[in-house]
Design a protein around this motif. Structure first.
Motif, PDB file in Angstrom:
ATOM      1  N   UNK A 264       0.685  -1.052   0.139  1.00 36.19           N
ATOM      2  CA  UNK A 264      -0.042   0.012  -0.090  1.00 36.19           C
ATOM      3  C   UNK A 264       0.768   1.130  -0.069  1.00 36.19           C
ATOM      4  N   UNK A 265       1.986   1.257   0.964  1.00 32.84           N
ATOM      5  CA  UNK A 265       2.972   2.295   0.768  1.00 32.84           C
ATOM      6  C   UNK A 265       3.823   2.531  -0.336  1.00 32.84           C
ATOM      7  N   UNK A 266       4.178   1.358  -1.144  1.00 35.06           N
ATOM      8  CA  UNK A 266       5.187   1.483  -2.225  1.00 35.06           C
ATOM      9  C   UNK A 266       4.539   0.639  -3.524  1.00 35.06           C
ATOM     10  N   UNK A 267       3.825   1.250  -4.154  1.00 36.75           N
ATOM     11  CA  UNK A 267       3.383   0.440  -5.387  1.00 36.75           C
ATOM     12  C   UNK A 267       3.433   1.310  -6.616  1.00 36.75           C
ATOM     13  N   UNK A 268       4.001   2.197  -6.832  1.00 39.18           N
ATOM     14  CA  UNK A 268       3.953   3.124  -8.098  1.00 39.18           C
ATOM     15  C   UNK A 268       4.988   2.512  -8.936  1.00 39.18           C
ATOM     16  N   UNK A 269       4.703   2.329 -10.287  1.00 41.80           N
ATOM     17  CA  UNK A 269       5.825   1.900 -11.582  1.00 41.80           C
ATOM     18  C   UNK A 269       5.870   3.267 -12.156  1.00 41.80           C
ATOM     19  N   UNK A 270       7.061   3.490 -12.426  1.00 38.92           N
ATOM     20  CA  UNK A 270       7.687   4.633 -13.038  1.00 38.92           C
ATOM     21  C   UNK A 270       7.829   4.358 -14.455  1.00 38.92           C
ATOM     22  N   UNK A 271       7.334   4.821 -15.462  1.00 42.12           N
ATOM     23  CA  UNK A 271       7.619   4.598 -16.862  1.00 42.12           C
ATOM     24  C   UNK A 271       7.721   6.107 -17.706  1.00 42.12           C
ATOM     25  N   UNK A 272       8.326   6.063 -18.958  1.00 39.46           N
ATOM     26  CA  UNK A 272       8.242   7.325 -19.499  1.00 39.46           C
ATOM     27  C   UNK A 272       6.982   7.860 -19.997  1.00 39.46           C
ATOM     28  N   UNK A 273       6.702   8.984 -20.190  1.00 41.37           N
ATOM     29  CA  UNK A 273       5.454   9.299 -20.851  1.00 41.37           C
ATOM     30  C   UNK A 273       5.177   8.453 -22.160  1.00 41.37           C
TER      31      UNK A 273
ATOM     32  N   UNK B 120       3.322   6.023 -12.862  1.00 42.00           N
ATOM     33  CA  UNK B 120       3.571   7.402 -13.147  1.00 42.00           C
ATOM     34  C   UNK B 120       4.364   7.684 -14.289  1.00 42.00           C
ATOM     35  N   UNK B 121       3.889   8.468 -15.224  1.00 39.85           N
ATOM     36  CA  UNK B 121       4.497   8.802 -16.401  1.00 39.85           C
ATOM     37  C   UNK B 121       5.319   9.877 -16.382  1.00 39.85           C
ATOM     38  N   UNK B 122       6.432   9.857 -16.791  1.00 45.12           N
ATOM     39  CA  UNK B 122       7.395  11.125 -16.403  1.00 45.12           C
ATOM     40  C   UNK B 122       7.511  11.580 -18.006  1.00 45.12           C
ATOM     41  N   UNK B 123       7.269  13.150 -18.004  1.00 50.63           N
ATOM     42  CA  UNK B 123       7.151  13.486 -19.094  1.00 50.63           C
ATOM     43  C   UNK B 123       8.197  14.703 -19.405  1.00 50.63           C
ATOM     44  N   UNK B 124       8.772  15.036 -20.731  1.00 52.46           N
ATOM     45  CA  UNK B 124       9.905  15.969 -20.858  1.00 52.46           C
ATOM     46  C   UNK B 124       9.442  17.229 -20.253  1.00 52.46           C
ATOM     47  N   UNK B 125      10.440  18.086 -20.215  1.00 52.44           N
ATOM     48  CA  UNK B 125      10.406  19.338 -19.486  1.00 52.44           C
ATOM     49  C   UNK B 125       9.352  20.115 -20.536  1.00 52.44           C
TER      50      UNK B 125
ATOM     51  N   UNK C 191      14.785  13.809 -19.929  1.00 58.26           N
ATOM     52  CA  UNK C 191      16.016  13.846 -19.631  1.00 58.26           C
ATOM     53  C   UNK C 191      16.393  12.913 -18.397  1.00 58.26           C
ATOM     54  N   UNK C 192      17.579  12.263 -18.665  1.00 54.85           N
ATOM     55  CA  UNK C 192      18.194  11.247 -17.366  1.00 54.85           C
ATOM     56  C   UNK C 192      18.074  12.297 -16.002  1.00 54.85           C
ATOM     57  N   UNK C 193      18.671  13.590 -16.023  1.00 55.80           N
ATOM     58  CA  UNK C 193      18.658  14.143 -14.830  1.00 55.80           C
ATOM     59  C   UNK C 193      17.033  14.284 -14.261  1.00 55.80           C
ATOM     60  N   UNK C 194      16.188  14.447 -14.839  1.00 53.72           N
ATOM     61  CA  UNK C 194      14.737  14.517 -14.343  1.00 53.72           C
ATOM     62  C   UNK C 194      14.057  13.121 -13.685  1.00 53.72           C
ATOM     63  N   UNK C 195      14.624  11.993 -14.438  1.00 54.18           N
ATOM     64  CA  UNK C 195      14.325  10.866 -13.953  1.00 54.18           C
ATOM     65  C   UNK C 195      15.135  10.672 -12.314  1.00 54.18           C
TER      66      UNK C 195
END
Length: 431
Positions: free
Chosen positions: A124-133, A159-164, A171-175
């Motif tokens: 419940x506390x840790x279940x997110x999956x991070x991918x690129x948008x 969690x979908x990480x998008x560009x700036x 960018x790798x730095x943003x991940x």
């Protein structure tokens, strides 16, 4: 006016790693006479070309099947029972792993699911999956279904990480920053090492370290990285990875995929796994016991009897990569992609009616593989790519509405292919 055709031919003649184009079946263009020839095939990031040697290789397996029947498992030219072990060494060299950490099996998304059975252990506390948008849709579908299977809302868990803003590539730095700031809720990081849409190459070492420092498991989709860029999976510390073999590896449509599991996990009996006949120790396999005898290799994630006719093209491909070597192929890739970039820049600089074409792939060669994505604002690229093929014999990939992907694959593409692609695109956009 673009650089001359003669210059492209001179670059090909002088290159220290001549293209192995003659060893592949390049689609023909034209029908006969002076108009006949070969395509400039820059779509190997979608489907690689067929090696000419494959027909004879498959013929050997078919002949052995006809001659030996079931005894081919032990008596074939390459006995079928241990056949998958022939691929272990070259596959490990390709991705920078130890032999016991890799196995060739199944298809890519099946392998992603099998590995997530073991490595996506949400709470419940840790279940997110991070991918690129801009992840490939199959990856998005896979992680959403995994989250839902475990009882979580995919809309919240993924969690979908998008560009700036204003940028095309993440960018790798943003991940790394996101994982540093919000990693306590992340169970799994699953990124494409080379993004299929932009051609962006992520820093695998940096993201792996950041994810693991945050307490997450880090896996990699290498669909557009394997056979494209040098990889160091073992040294990077990545927990696991999976890749396909029908793009840069030229093993055929829908061909078998590969799996990497870091050695620190191989003997972990606590990891859940789906098992089958090929998951058990081969030394006791034919005792037909009802319980798996575990093995401390990536073979432990195998389920089914390997399909020999599908494995033969992968073996041939891996042999070719061993012959050429990834360092030499990568150096050639940088030269080809840089040359194509210069041509596209020249084309964009003189654009008038062309819809403001722009390369959206990172400029730094260290941040990209053998791909340049070109955004053509205000134009539907579907008809454009059809014209490139039909009128100029240039194969490119359309990502509608407005992006064309061009992949100068160093195994078989030439500087002349790049010149043909750029001049054809200029002509089509000017029309």
């Amino acid at each position: 006016m673009l650089a001359s055709e003669r210059h492209a031919l001179e670059l090909d003649a002088a290159d220290p790693l001549p293209a192995r184009r003659a060893e592949f079946c390049v689609p023909p263009v034209g029908t006969s006479g002076a108009s006949a020839g070969e395509a400039a095939y820059l779509a190997g990031n979608s489907l690689g070309l067929q090696p000419k040697a494959l027909r004879a290789r498959l013929g050997t397996e078919l002949d052995d099947w006809a001659r030996f029947g079931v005894e081919g498992h032990t008596e074939a030219t390459r006995p079928w029972l241990p056949y998958h072990e022939l691929l272990r060494g070259p596959a490990a060299r390709l991705v920078g792993a130890r032999p016991e950490e890799v196995v060739v099996m199944n298809s890519l998304t099946i392998n992603l699911h099998l590995l997530m059975v073991s490595f996506y252990r949400p709470t419940p506390r840790r279940h997110a999956i991070v991918i690129e948008d801009s992840a490939f849709p199959s990856d998005s579908y896979a992680v959403r279904s995994q989250a839902a299977f475990h009882g979580f809302d995919p809309g919240e868990a993924i969690v979908r990480l998008a560009p700036r803003p204003g940028e095309a590539a993440l960018r790798t730095d943003d991940v790394v920053r996101f994982l540093s700031e919000e990693g306590e809720r992340v169970a799994l990081v699953l990124l494409g090492a080379v993004n299929y849409f932009t051609g962006e190459l992520f820093d695998i070492d940096a993201i792996t370290a950041a994810g693991q420092a945050a307490g997450a498991v880090v896996g990699w989709d290498l669909a557009h990285a394997a056979g494209n860029v040098p990889l160091r999976l073992h040294d990077s510390g990545a927990d696991w990875a999976a890749w396909c073999s029908y793009k840069y590896l030229n093993a055929g449509p829908g061909s078998l995929a590969g799996v990497f599991v870091h050695e620190r996990h191989l003997a972990d009996r606590g990891l859940p796994k789906f098992a089958g006949w090929w998951s058990t120790d081969q030394r006791t396999r034919f005792e037909m016991a009802p319980v798996v005898t575990p093995v401390d290799t990536a073979d432990s994630w195998q389920v089914s009897n390997p399909p020999i006719l599908a494995m033969a093209p992968v073996l041939l491909s891996l042999e070719m990569f061993d012959q050429s070597g990834m360092p030499a192929l990568r150096a050639k890739s940088v030269r080809l992609t840089g040359y194509l970039e210069s041509l596209l820049d020249e084309m964009c600089a003189v654009a008038t009616r062309r819809g403001a074409p722009a390369v959206i792939t990172p400029r730094d060669p260290e941040r990209r593989g053998a791909q340049l994505s070109v955004r053509i604002s205000g134009r539907d690229v579907g008809p454009l790519t059809r014209r490139l093929r039909g009128e100029f014999g240039v194969y490119a990939d359309a990502r509608r509405p407005d992006v064309i992907r061009l992949a100068p694959v160093p195994m078989y593409n030439t500087f002349h292919d790049c010149w043909r692609a750029a001049t054809a695109l200029a002509a089509v956009l000017d029309a």
